[in-house]
Design a protein around this motif. Structure first.
Motif, PDB file in Angstrom:
ATOM      1  N   GLY A 330       0.807  -1.218   0.000  1.00 28.34           N
ATOM      2  CA  GLY A 330       0.000   0.000   0.000  1.00 28.34           C
ATOM      3  C   GLY A 330       0.837   1.263   0.000  1.00 28.34           C
ATOM      4  N   GLN A 331       2.105   1.151   0.403  1.00 27.40           N
ATOM      5  CA  GLN A 331       2.989   2.328   0.450  1.00 27.40           C
ATOM      6  C   GLN A 331       3.804   2.513  -0.830  1.00 27.40           C
ATOM      7  N   GLU A 332       3.814   1.478  -1.681  1.00 26.74           N
ATOM      8  CA  GLU A 332       4.585   1.556  -2.935  1.00 26.74           C
ATOM      9  C   GLU A 332       3.811   2.373  -3.969  1.00 26.74           C
ATOM     10  N   SER A 333       4.543   2.965  -4.921  1.00 26.71           N
ATOM     11  CA  SER A 333       3.849   3.682  -5.995  1.00 26.71           C
ATOM     12  C   SER A 333       3.974   2.888  -7.296  1.00 26.71           C
ATOM     13  N   TYR A 334       2.858   2.702  -7.978  1.00 30.14           N
ATOM     14  CA  TYR A 334       2.819   1.939  -9.229  1.00 30.14           C
ATOM     15  C   TYR A 334       1.520   2.263  -9.952  1.00 30.14           C
ATOM     16  N   ARG A 335       1.479   1.872 -11.224  1.00 36.45           N
ATOM     17  CA  ARG A 335       0.253   2.057 -12.013  1.00 36.45           C
ATOM     18  C   ARG A 335      -0.723   0.936 -11.695  1.00 36.45           C
ATOM     19  N   GLU A 336      -0.265  -0.308 -11.840  1.00 34.57           N
ATOM     20  CA  GLU A 336      -1.086  -1.490 -11.524  1.00 34.57           C
ATOM     21  C   GLU A 336      -0.268  -2.445 -10.657  1.00 34.57           C
ATOM     22  N   LEU A 337      -0.963  -3.197  -9.817  1.00 37.96           N
ATOM     23  CA  LEU A 337      -0.319  -4.183  -8.954  1.00 37.96           C
ATOM     24  C   LEU A 337      -0.641  -5.590  -9.454  1.00 37.96           C
ATOM     25  N   HIS A 338       0.395  -6.407  -9.625  1.00 35.43           N
ATOM     26  CA  HIS A 338       0.246  -7.804 -10.054  1.00 35.43           C
ATOM     27  C   HIS A 338       0.767  -8.691  -8.926  1.00 35.43           C
ATOM     28  N   ILE A 339      -0.024  -9.669  -8.497  1.00 38.05           N
ATOM     29  CA  ILE A 339       0.399 -10.540  -7.398  1.00 38.05           C
ATOM     30  C   ILE A 339       0.415 -11.997  -7.864  1.00 38.05           C
ATOM     31  N   VAL A 340       1.615 -12.581  -7.851  1.00 42.11           N
ATOM     32  CA  VAL A 340       1.790 -14.014  -8.131  1.00 42.11           C
ATOM     33  C   VAL A 340       1.794 -14.714  -6.782  1.00 42.11           C
ATOM     34  N   ILE A 341       0.828 -15.611  -6.568  1.00 45.49           N
ATOM     35  CA  ILE A 341       0.695 -16.199  -5.231  1.00 45.49           C
ATOM     36  C   ILE A 341       0.415 -17.692  -5.297  1.00 45.49           C
ATOM     37  N   GLY A 342       1.008 -18.398  -4.347  1.00 51.17           N
ATOM     38  CA  GLY A 342       0.710 -19.807  -4.121  1.00 51.17           C
ATOM     39  C   GLY A 342       0.885 -20.062  -2.636  1.00 51.17           C
ATOM     40  N   MET A 343       0.225 -21.084  -2.121  1.00 50.41           N
ATOM     41  CA  MET A 343       0.333 -21.385  -0.692  1.00 50.41           C
ATOM     42  C   MET A 343       0.427 -22.888  -0.484  1.00 50.41           C
ATOM     43  N   PRO A 357      -5.123  -7.246  -1.208  1.00 46.60           N
ATOM     44  CA  PRO A 357      -5.855  -6.161  -1.882  1.00 46.60           C
ATOM     45  C   PRO A 357      -6.731  -6.685  -3.015  1.00 46.60           C
ATOM     46  N   LYS A 358      -7.954  -6.157  -3.108  1.00 47.89           N
ATOM     47  CA  LYS A 358      -8.918  -6.611  -4.129  1.00 47.89           C
ATOM     48  C   LYS A 358      -8.596  -6.019  -5.515  1.00 47.89           C
ATOM     49  N   ASN A 359      -7.869  -4.900  -5.539  1.00 49.52           N
ATOM     50  CA  ASN A 359      -7.670  -4.182  -6.808  1.00 49.52           C
ATOM     51  C   ASN A 359      -6.363  -4.571  -7.493  1.00 49.52           C
ATOM     52  N   ALA A 360      -5.942  -5.832  -7.359  1.00 46.02           N
ATOM     53  CA  ALA A 360      -4.718  -6.298  -8.008  1.00 46.02           C
ATOM     54  C   ALA A 360      -5.063  -7.378  -9.031  1.00 46.02           C
ATOM     55  N   HIS A 361      -4.167  -7.596  -9.996  1.00 47.69           N
ATOM     56  CA  HIS A 361      -4.303  -8.722 -10.934  1.00 47.69           C
ATOM     57  C   HIS A 361      -3.608  -9.917 -10.293  1.00 47.69           C
ATOM     58  N   TYR A 362      -4.315 -11.053 -10.188  1.00 49.74           N
ATOM     59  CA  TYR A 362      -3.752 -12.220  -9.510  1.00 49.74           C
ATOM     60  C   TYR A 362      -3.357 -13.308 -10.498  1.00 49.74           C
ATOM     61  N   TYR A 363      -2.271 -14.008 -10.137  1.00 48.33           N
ATOM     62  CA  TYR A 363      -1.748 -15.125 -10.914  1.00 48.33           C
ATOM     63  C   TYR A 363      -1.567 -16.268  -9.903  1.00 48.33           C
ATOM     64  N   PHE A 364      -2.519 -17.181  -9.862  1.00 53.67           N
ATOM     65  CA  PHE A 364      -2.509 -18.246  -8.853  1.00 53.67           C
ATOM     66  C   PHE A 364      -1.664 -19.405  -9.360  1.00 53.67           C
ATOM     67  N   THR A 365      -0.767 -19.885  -8.498  1.00 54.15           N
ATOM     68  CA  THR A 365       0.132 -20.944  -8.937  1.00 54.15           C
ATOM     69  C   THR A 365       0.435 -21.872  -7.782  1.00 54.15           C
ATOM     70  N   GLN A 366       1.322 -22.842  -8.017  1.00 55.37           N
ATOM     71  CA  GLN A 366       1.675 -23.787  -6.955  1.00 55.37           C
ATOM     72  C   GLN A 366       3.161 -24.084  -7.018  1.00 55.37           C
ATOM     73  N   ALA A 367       3.758 -24.240  -5.845  1.00 55.35           N
ATOM     74  CA  ALA A 367       5.191 -24.542  -5.763  1.00 55.35           C
ATOM     75  C   ALA A 367       5.418 -26.024  -6.049  1.00 55.35           C
ATOM     76  N   SER A 368       6.680 -26.364  -6.315  1.00 55.31           N
ATOM     77  CA  SER A 368       7.020 -27.745  -6.668  1.00 55.31           C
ATOM     78  C   SER A 368       7.298 -28.583  -5.416  1.00 55.31           C
ATOM     79  N   VAL A 369       6.394 -28.517  -4.437  1.00 55.58           N
ATOM     80  CA  VAL A 369       6.480 -29.382  -3.253  1.00 55.58           C
ATOM     81  C   VAL A 369       5.135 -30.073  -3.071  1.00 55.58           C
ATOM     82  N   GLN A 370       5.160 -31.235  -2.424  1.00 53.33           N
ATOM     83  CA  GLN A 370       3.919 -32.015  -2.243  1.00 53.33           C
ATOM     84  C   GLN A 370       2.868 -31.259  -1.444  1.00 53.33           C
TER      85      GLN A 370
END
Length: 434
Positions: A330-343, A357-370
């Motif tokens: 929220g403190q960074e300055s940018y035009r658009e926020l892109h979030i690559v996330i996996g859990m 944040p709801k106003n970001a573009h999300y890229y849902f992925t998964q790590a290479s662990v079981q």
């Protein structure tokens, strides 16, 4: 004789790796640790130690303490987990990882002893670390707790100082599902008469620490009560600048917002170490804070990997860690926020998704662990939390998609799990030929 890659495969297959499989790799009790310790002649008794536990921040605190001690001229062992790119990151002396040859030799020479014990991966790694530190004749080792504290296999050491950074919800299936229960497990590293610094506490956890310290007659310091850090800001170079009580302006290489609490904890710990006879002066402290990544090899803490668009990764992976990340985004300055996330499956996923944040573009992925949650499942849960985006089978594909759709004024954040960052760094370093 096995080579290094074959040795790692053997270790991962014969001793379950928590990093990969989660709870099935967790062994309760210290029997194997004590057997391994006796077999090697109690190597941890040959050098001084500092023990660091906590839910979040223990890696940053461990590395920074090690960097400051190195700057002060000590030969410093550093034992941390998990690793991001290579197993050898876990075991370092003055920043240099244990050699591949030593890892191979340890397994070849000792497997006839340890195979009948069926130790966990972490039990073996801990034995390897303490033996390496003894052989390298370190002056002091900074030892990060693997999980919890009371039953963690690092808990055989008798350190000069115990540090517990903070308590929040993580690994609840082992440590309990209230903050007081988790604090009780972490407080298991408090030893008879040994000073302990608590980084953060609240009305649930403070009484637990006070009670345990009384029982062990261990002097107790709450870093928050000492007020050693007055405020902090981020400089133009992305480093964090602290206004401190005793050192005036202090610059730290780690720029994450969470580092303000970590720095308060570290400064309280250093004050105790100085009183205990450690030769640490202001210049050593400044150099350690300013060069922690260079001196110790630390990665993945609000680490900037690209410009135009900005690409930052961070290993924060639970609600306690993510609250700082969201605030910093929220403190960074940018035009658009892109979030690559996996859990991973054993985290409070809906809790973390609800903070993002709801106003970001999300890229849902998964790590290479079981343990990784399938990206399609994460996407479905995220949709319920009001987060929109596509899913990608690998971190590399997700990051590539984010980089393709981002403009030079955009900001890409990669995280959600330590293992997402590990996958990112693995392909990032291959790409630049490291």
């Amino acid at each position: 004789m096995m080579n290094y890659e074959e040795t790692l495969t053997y270790l991962y297959n014969s001793a379950p790796l928590f990093q990969q499989v989660g709870k099935d790799a967790y062994k309760e009790g210290l029997d194997n640790t004590l057997a391994l310790d006796a077999h090697f002649g109690h190597p941890h008794r040959k050098f001084k130690t500092i023990h660091v536990a906590g839910t979040n921040g223990k890696g940053s605190c461990s590395h920074t303490l090690a960097a400051i001690l190195q700057s002060a001229g000590y030969k410093v062992g550093l034992y941390t987990s998990p690793h991001l790119v290579d197993f050898r990151e876990r075991i370092r002396v003055n920043g240099a990882p244990i050699s591949q040859e030593e890892v191979v030799r340890f397994v070849e020479e000792e497997r006839s002893f340890f195979e009948p014990l069926h130790p966990s991966f972490f039990e073996l790694a801990t034995a390897m670390a303490f033996r390496h530190f003894e052989q390298e004749k370190v002056d002091v080792a900074v030892v990060e707790v693997g999980l919890g504290g009371r039953l963690d296999c690092t808990n055989i050491i008798r350190p000069d100082l115990c540090v517990i950074t903070n308590i929040s919800f993580d690994h609840v299936q082992f440590l309990g599902n209230t903050l007081a229960q988790i604090a009780s497990e972490k407080a298991g590293i408090i030893k008879e008469g040994i000073l302990v610094v608590i980084g953060e506490a609240n009305e649930e956890t403070r009484p637990v620490f006070e009670s345990k310290a009384r029982e062990k007659q261990a002097p107790l310091v709450f870093a928050e009560d000492e007020g050693r850090v007055l405020s902090s800001t981020v400089g133009a170079n992305g480093r964090r600048i602290y206004a401190t009580q005793a050192l005036g302006c202090l610059e730290g290489e780690l720029g994450g917002l969470c580092q303000e609490k970590n720095t308060a904890t570290i400064l309280s710990a250093l004050h105790i170490l100085q009183k205990a006879g450690y030769r640490i002066n202001e210049n050593h402290i400044r150099e350690g804070f300013a060069k922690v990544c260079q001196l110790t090899g630390l990665m993945g803490r609000w680490q900037k990997l690209g410009e135009r668009p900005t690409l930052v990764c961070d290993t924060g992976h639970n609600k306690g860690g993510m609250q700082y990340i969201v605030e910093q985004l929220g403190q960074e300055s940018y035009r658009e926020l892109h979030i690559v996330i996996g859990m991973v499956n054993d985290k409070d996923i809906s809790g973390v998704l609800g903070m993002l944040p709801k106003n970001a573009h999300y890229y849902f992925t998964q790590a290479s662990v079981q343990r990784a949650m399938p990206s399609a499942n994460l996407q479905r849960m995220a949709l319920e939390a009001g987060l929109q985006g596509e899913e990608y089978p690998t971190v590399e594909k997700a990051v590539h998609a984010a980089q393709t759709s981002a403009t030079s004024e955009d900001f890409i954040f990669v995280g959600g799990s330590t293992f997402i960052v590990a996958d990112l760094l693995n392909f990032f370093f291959k790409k630049i030929g490291k």
